[in-house]
Design a protein around this motif. Structure first.
Motif, short mmCIF file in Angstrom:
data_model
loop_
_atom_site.label_atom_id
_atom_site.label_comp_id
_atom_site.label_asym_id
_atom_site.label_seq_id
_atom_site.Cartn_x
_atom_site.Cartn_y
_atom_site.Cartn_z
N PRO A 146 0.84 -1.18 0.00
CA PRO A 146 0.00 0.00 0.00
C PRO A 146 0.88 1.24 0.00
O PRO A 146 1.93 1.28 0.62
CB PRO A 146 -0.80 -0.13 1.30
N GLY A 147 0.50 2.20 -0.71
CA GLY A 147 1.35 3.39 -0.64
C GLY A 147 1.32 4.30 -1.83
O GLY A 147 0.85 5.38 -1.70
N PRO A 148 1.65 3.96 -3.02
CA PRO A 148 2.24 2.68 -3.38
C PRO A 148 3.72 2.59 -3.00
O PRO A 148 4.47 3.52 -3.24
CB PRO A 148 2.06 2.66 -4.89
N LEU A 149 4.04 1.45 -2.42
CA LEU A 149 5.43 1.17 -2.08
C LEU A 149 5.92 0.08 -3.02
O LEU A 149 5.12 -0.71 -3.51
CB LEU A 149 5.56 0.69 -0.63
N LEU A 150 7.21 0.03 -3.24
CA LEU A 150 7.76 -0.98 -4.14
C LEU A 150 8.92 -1.67 -3.46
O LEU A 150 9.81 -1.03 -2.91
CB LEU A 150 8.22 -0.29 -5.42
N LEU A 151 8.83 -3.02 -3.47
CA LEU A 151 9.92 -3.81 -2.92
C LEU A 151 10.76 -4.32 -4.07
O LEU A 151 10.21 -4.81 -5.06
CB LEU A 151 9.35 -5.00 -2.16
N ALA A 152 12.05 -4.21 -3.93
CA ALA A 152 12.89 -4.71 -5.01
C ALA A 152 14.05 -5.52 -4.43
O ALA A 152 14.59 -5.18 -3.38
CB ALA A 152 13.44 -3.54 -5.82
N GLY A 153 14.34 -6.63 -5.11
CA GLY A 153 15.48 -7.45 -4.70
C GLY A 153 16.60 -7.25 -5.68
O GLY A 153 16.38 -7.13 -6.88
N TYR A 154 17.83 -7.18 -5.15
CA TYR A 154 18.97 -6.84 -6.01
C TYR A 154 19.96 -7.97 -6.08
O TYR A 154 19.98 -8.88 -5.26
CB TYR A 154 19.63 -5.55 -5.51
N GLU A 155 20.81 -7.89 -7.09
CA GLU A 155 21.77 -8.96 -7.31
C GLU A 155 22.82 -9.05 -6.21
O GLU A 155 23.48 -10.05 -6.08
CB GLU A 155 22.46 -8.78 -8.67
N ASP A 156 22.94 -8.01 -5.43
CA ASP A 156 23.91 -8.10 -4.33
C ASP A 156 23.29 -8.73 -3.09
O ASP A 156 23.90 -8.76 -2.04
CB ASP A 156 24.47 -6.71 -4.00
N GLY A 157 22.06 -9.19 -3.25
CA GLY A 157 21.43 -9.91 -2.14
C GLY A 157 20.63 -9.00 -1.23
O GLY A 157 20.11 -9.45 -0.22
N SER A 158 20.50 -7.71 -1.56
CA SER A 158 19.78 -6.83 -0.66
C SER A 158 18.37 -6.54 -1.17
O SER A 158 18.07 -6.71 -2.36
CB SER A 158 20.54 -5.51 -0.49
#
Lengths: 297, 1022
Positions: A138-150
């Protein structure tokens, strides 16, 4: 566990390539459908009643299709391929016409994420210059996963980073987020699944990891009712966990190669709900597990 | 016939013409005078005769009135003359009618006893009866009803009893029939072609009221006539039936009772006559109906099986007449009437059947059109009561009576269902009815499972060959079911029709639920319930019912099951049939199975056939093997177990037939159900028990026809995804689903090469399953691999002739070979390339656990390193299979080794094998088989190995000549020229060892004279 290992209720063959992505469209339809995107650029529309491919869309000039989805309440299909295009398809009345396409410029494997804020208004997040695996909140918020593992939490309207957590030493392969309990989980190429919480201040807080037998997770999926989590393993297996406590429930063994995708169906009647797994062995297996009236644990 | 003269039309002239003859006759009553008058009468036209009627009748009547005994001839002549007059005129005067009636009756009756017939000649009686008939037809409508006034009762009674006496006692059939016809005419019920007075309802009331007095007499006497002498001829019987039905119809007519109070106050001056009057009160009606029903039952039992169809037809007419007019008044007669009617529905005479159908339609129309009224209610009640009592007594009747009677009873059962039509659904809603009907069917349909042959008949061929486009081949083998309580084929077909009719009119959900319950409830009912279910669903779809009783359903939309209802029913029944407990039944005792396999493998005929076998006669062999020694096995098995097996076999057959029925019922709509039902059917098509296999194949044919596939091939090909899905899933759980390989076998047998891409995917699954469980299931897989090779050989036959020819040059003369040289060279190049391609991946052949890569890199390919030459699918499959064979040849199980040797032979016979010649694979085969040439091996294995070598030699004679000679070389070879190097073979000069015998045998048999070949060989070596 004296019970014999479960087996698929049926399988779908003939996709002709590894199955990168699966998407169910069963809600409010006469004919439940499953869309699959193959490594050879074909999007199959499987009729789950006849268990046959009803339509095949060749959309990404032979490049691997890494993501398919449908827009709610319309016969519109959206797909992303490794030809760096996101395409929008009109499927109404048996058509398969290309309506629109967006060039992403991303050569990675990151899947986009779509948020339908209101009917007719949708936000699509796709990987651009940097690789990200997003999910919507909700928000809109965005979750992102990265190649460095974060993992990064973005506020989309503010274009600002809200929180960050180092979930894996290896690249994030997949993540999924349960908007009801503000809890998500991510997988990597290692032997661990990493769950995390989003607190009231929108901080990502890592929780205790779940250790797997074999390394590598291609995809994670939470069932609509928030009870089950399924993982697509590189060890050819689909693992099913209870989502609350991440208790391992079942290992689904059928495929003869890496499982690349898992999806839970959106059937209106919970008893009809299916789990689909797509594998590099070019087959999709469909499972009926932990449905009401069936097995419980 | 004399030419018609101009008739006299002037009354005056006619009078003048006739007068002398009349006067003369009055004075002298002689035959001549009567005949004179008679001749003259014919010259007068009808209108004139009418005017002179009274005048000309007078002298004739005068003759009859003369007291004293009369000359028969004279009376006859008078009667004939009067007949002429009456036939051409009308009787307008009541007195004339009344007097003539009594005068004529006097002529017929005995002078001493007026109730009996006179002892006169047959001709006289006929003449008088004709005259009487003419009189009754000539009577004017306004006077004829006076006959039925109460004061006429005595006279009428006398006439009736006299006619009855004539009809019953007379020897002449003509007189009997004429008397009965007169009786009909007397009650105004004549049905001849002349014009008749049509009485109004009120008039019918009057007639009926009077005739009620004579009803007992008439019905009893006529019933005696009907049920009397069977040889009396059908004309009399028919006439009697008519009299009976018309009389009853007249007196008991429903309408008469409804119009007014049926009896009027009689005139006061009747005196003793009043005692004769019958008042048709309700009580009277009821008791009369009771008495009539007794008579009716007698009549029906006598006529329903009458030899002459016209009699049976007349009974249908009787049913119609009475049911149409008096179904209320007749009360308890309605049951027997309906029973007779429905029994005639299936009469062997089409005219009877047709009429009966029309009548039944009318009956059911009447029944349905006024279903709200009380009468219809009772009518339905009667029907359903009849049905109930019939069904109740059915099991007893089926046990005790003969086939003819059983057939009749069942036809009646069927008839009731047809008459009830849509009301069947209502009746079935009553639990008591449904229970009775279903229990009766369960008992009647009980199968006889004593036949031991059913269990013993087996088929050892991989699958029955039905490659031809027709299904005649299997229908010829369909086994008849043996029922416990009947043998007549007609009976089962009526029973099936009963079930179909139930399905057609009944509520399909109720019926399937009920019979599925029975099916699940008890194993004793299971087979019968399945048979009933099959036919019910067929019936619900309108199959076999629609044409039969279309007459009954035209006006009412009888049948309620929609296609959707049907689908739901079919899905639930198929699910039940194919559930594990009902489908995976044991059809052969496991132990005997194994014994038999050993028997089969080691029976001499089997092995002797190997050396000279070809594709055609492997089939023949296996067929011939069926009647092998089985006596010992069956005698040692307990009888009850045999019965259980027999019962299981029949259950499977019935269920397989059922699936075919359902396909018929749904047509193309059955296609989605193939998803779940085709695999089980194919499973049974691979069964060893002959009967089950035949049933399954029959079912497959029916399914493919119903679903619109031209043949089994299309059925399987177009649904191969469903089949392979199940096979693949079940291969992973082989312990629970040991039949999975069989299904694949059946698929391969009936399919064609278009299946190859899918099969290729599948074969990997099969091989992996095999690799995971060599110990337990290898034998099972052998048959699959065998079928696979056989199928490949069949699918790629074009290269067969070519390659075999080129591979065996020594068998064809050089001249024949010349035109094929180019082809040979082309082939050779292909072979060489392939061989080299395979050669590269030699290493991978060593590792048997991992399926070898399907592609191989061709190092010689100059087009570039990226281009890969893919081995054709069928070749790569063959190669994979061969590798397993080699591995399994060292299996500790003797049987398995033999099977593998056979398999190997199959591969080498296949056209594909030739591509491997010169490659490492052939060497591998050779390497694997060589040890079995040793004399230390069991003799059977040696023979099998020899056989393999014989085939290998066909493929590449030179290579194997060399191989064998390396092992043991019987002779030394001297070069024909000193410049040539001497031949050195490692087998030379070796002492006799374990291989010598078989090697020598092969060299001798396959290469003819050893010496002759040696020259060629030595040249080759250089």
């Amino acid at each position: 566990m004296s019970r014999p290992a479960p087996s698929p209720i049926y399988t779908l063959r003939g996709a002709g390539g590894p199955l990168n992505t699966l998407h169910f469209s069963c809600h409010g339809r006469d004919t439940p459908l499953l869309f699959s995107g193959s490594g050879k650029g074909a999007i199959h529309m499987w009729n789950l009643n006849s268990r046959r491919a009803q339509k095949i869309v060749e959309g990404h000039s032979g490049s691997s299709v890494i993501w398919v989805s449908t827009l709610q309440a319309t016969d519109t299909l959206i797909s992303q391929g490794r030809d760096m295009q996101v395409c929008l398809w009109d499927l109404s009345e048996g058509r398969s016409a290309l309506m629109d396409s967006v060039w992403t410029g991303s050569v990675g494997f990151c899947q986009p994420s779509m948020l339908e804020t209101s009917p007719g208004t949708r936000l699509l997040a796709f990987a651009g210059q940097q690789t990200e695996e997003p999910d919507s909140g909700p928000g809109p918020l965005l979750l992102a996963g990265y190649e460095d593992g974060s993992l990064l939490l973005w506020d989309v309207t503010q274009r600002s980073k809200l929180s960050q957590a180092k979930a894996h030493p290896e690249p994030v392969m997949c993540l999924t987020f349960d908007t009801n309990c503000l809890r998500g989980i991510s997988g990597s190429s290692e032997k661990k699944l990493s769950p995390w919480m989003l607190d009231r201040q929108n901080n990502l807080q890592l929780q205790e990891c779940v250790t797997l037998v074999n390394p590598g997770v291609s995809q994670l999926c939470i069932r609509g009712d928030g009870k089950l989590l399924a993982s697509a393993g590189w060890d050819h297996r689909v693992r099913v966990f209870g989502w609350k406590k991440l208790r391992p429930l079942a290992v689904l063994q059928y495929h003869t190669d890496m499982v690349l995708s898992v999806a839970f169906s959106d059937h209106q009647d919970p008893r009809q709900r299916l789990l689909a797994a797509g594998s590099k062995d070019q087959r999709i297996s469909l499972w009926s597990i932990y449905n009401e009236g069936g097995d419980t644990s | 016939m004399p030419p018609i003269m101009a008739q006299i039309s002037d009354p005056k002239i006619a009078f003048a013409y006739l007068r002398p003859a009349c006067v003369l006759l009055t004075r002298a009553p002689t035959v001549t005078n009567v005949e004179t008058l008679s001749a003259q009468l014919k010259e007068v036209n009808d209108a004139t005769l009418q005017q002179l009627q009274e005048y000309v009748l007078f002298p004739l009547r005068f003759v009859l009135k003369v007291p004293g005994p009369k000359n028969n001839k004279l009376v006859q002549a008078v009667a004939e003359a009067m007949s002429h007059v009456l036939e051409n005129t009308c009787v307008q005067s009541w007195e004339t009618l009344c007097d003539l009636l009594s005068e004529l009756c006097l002529c017929l009756c005995s002078p001493t006893d007026p109730g009996k017939a006179a002892d006169t000649s047959e001709e006289l009686k006929l003449a008088v009866l004709r005259c009487l008939d003419a009189l009754l037809h000539a009577a004017y409508g306004d006077i004829v009803f006076k006959l039925f006034e109460p004061n006429m009762l005595p006279g009428l009674g006398a006439a009736v009893s006299l006619l009855l006496a004539l009809g019953e006692k007379e020897k002449s059939r003509d007189v009997q029939a004429a008397a009965l016809k007169c009786l009909q005419a007397l009650t105004l019920q004549c049905d001849c072609t002349q014009e008749h007075v049509v009485p109004s309802l009120e008039e019918r009331c009057a007639i009926g009221s009077t005739m009620a007095s004579f009803l007992p007499g008439i019905t009893v006497a006529v019933a005696r006539i009907i049920t009397g002498d069977l040889r009396q001829g059908h004309a009399v019987t028919i006439r009697a039936i008519k009299v009976w039905s018309r009389t009853v119809g007249l007196v008991m007519e429903d309408d008469q009772f409804q119009v007014s109070e049926p009896w009027k106050t009689p005139p006061p001056d009747l005196g003793r006559i009043e005692q004769l009057i019958v008042h048709r009160t309700q009580d009277w009606v009821k008791s009369t109906a009771g008495k009539l029903s007794v008579l009716l039952k007698k009549i029906i039992s006598c006529t329903s099986a009458h030899q002459h169809w016209r009699v049976r037809l007349e009974m249908v007419e009787l049913d119609d007449h009475l049911l149409a007019r008096c179904s209320q008044a007749l009360g308890e007669c309605v049951g027997p009437l309906l029973e007779a009617l429905v029994g005639a529905v299936n009469d062997e005479e089409p005219r009877v059947r047709k009429r009966c159908e029309v009548v039944l339609r009318l009956v059911s129309q009447r029944n349905q059109s006024c279903s709200s009224s009380r009468s219809a209610q009772t009518f339905t009640d009667v029907l359903s009561e009849n049905l109930h009592s019939l069904v109740t007594s059915l099991p007893r009747l089926m046990r005790t009576s003969d086939d003819q009677k059983k057939l009749f009873v069942l036809k009646v059962f069927l008839g009731y269902l047809k008459v009830l039509g849509p009301l069947v659904s209502v009746i079935l809603n009553s639990a008591a009815h449904l229970e009775r009907i279903s229990k009766a069917l369960m008992q009647v349909l009980e199968l006889d499972v004593m036949d031991v042959r059913i269990v013993e008949e087996r088929s050892y061929t991989a699958t029955l060959e039905t490659s031809s486009g027709t299904n005649d081949s299997y229908t010829a083998h369909i086994q008849r079911k043996h029922f416990l309580y009947f043998t007549d084929e007609k009976i089962i077909s009526v029973l099936m029709e009963i079930c179909q009719t139930l399905g057609y009119y009944g509520n399909i959900h109720l019926l399937t639920d009920h019979f599925l319950d029975l099916y699940q409830q008890s194993s004793a009912y299971r087979k019968q319930a399945a048979m009933v279910l099959n036919e019910i669903i067929r019936g619900a779809a309108g199959i076999a019912v629609a044409t039969e009783c279309q007459g009954l359903e035209t006006q009412v939309l009888g049948h309620s099951a929609t296609q959707e209802d049907l689908k739901v029913a079919v899905v639930s029944v198929v699910e039940e049939y194919t559930s594990v407990n009902n489908w995976h039944l044991i059809t052969s005792s496991e132990e005997t199975d194994r014994d038999r396999q050993d028997h089969q493998l080691f029976s001499p005929s089997r092995l002797l056939s190997i050396p000279n076998s070809n594709v055609g006669n492997t089939k023949a062999n296996s067929v011939q093997l069926i009647p092998s020694s089985f006596g010992t096995v069956s005698s040692s098995t307990p009888t009850s177990a045999i019965h259980q097996l027999n019962s299981n076999i029949w259950q499977l057959c019935i269920q397989l037939e059922g699936i075919a029925c359902f396909a018929q019922a749904l047509g193309r709509d059955f296609r989605p159900i193939l998803m779940t039902s085709l695999y089980p059917v194919l499973e049974k098509a691979g069964e060893e028990t002959l009967l089950v296999r035949q049933a399954a194949l029959g079912s497959m044919w029916d399914i493919s026809n119903s679903c619109g596939y031209p043949s089994l091939k299309e059925l399987i090909n177009e649904n191969s995804d469903y089949l392979l899905n199940d096979i693949s899933l079940n291969l992973q759980r082989l312990s629970q689903h040991p039949q999975a390989p069989r299904v694949l076998t059946v698929m391969l047998t009936h399919s064609d090469c278009s299946l190859l891409p899918l099969v290729r995917d599948m074969v990997q699954d099969v091989l992996m399953a095999l690799d995971l469980s060599y110990d337990h299931t290898a034998a099972l897989f052998c048959s699959v691999l065998h079928a696979l090779m056989k199928a490949l050989a069949r699918w790629f036959p074009s290269s067969c002739g070519r390659t075999s020819k080129s591979a065996r040059p020594k068998q064809t003369s050089l001249h024949d070979e010349i035109p094929n040289i180019r082809q040979f060279l082309l082939d050779h190049r292909i072979q060489k390339e392939l061989a080299e391609g395979i050669g590269v991946e030699e290493d991978s052949n060593e590792d048997l656990e991992v399926p070898p890569p399907l592609e191989c890199e061709d190092v010689e390919d100059i087009e570039g390193p990226d281009v890969k030459v893919e081995l054709p699918s069928h070749l790569s499959i063959t190669k994979d299979v061969m590798e397993r064979c080699i591995h399994l040849l060292s299996d500790p199980s003797l049987r398995l080794r033999l099977k593998m040797a056979k398999q190997r032979r199959k591969c080498s016979k296949g056209p594909v094998f030739v591509f491997f010649s010169g490659g490492t694979d052939l060497d591998a085969v050779c390497e694997a088989c060589l040890p079995y040439l040793s004399c230390r091996q069991p003799i059977r294995l040696q023979e099998a190995s020899v056989s393999v070598f014989q085939h290998l030699i066909q493929v590449d004679p030179d290579a194997f000549w060399f191989t064998l000679n390396e092992l043991h070389c019987p002779s030394s070879y001297i070069p024909p020229h000193p410049d040539l190097l001497p031949v050195q073979l490692s087998g030379m000069c070796r002492p006799r060892d374990e291989y010598s015998d078989n090697v020598l045998k092969l060299l001798r048999e396959e290469f003819g004279s050893v010496a002759e070949n040696s020259v060629a060989a030595s040249q080759l070596m250089n």
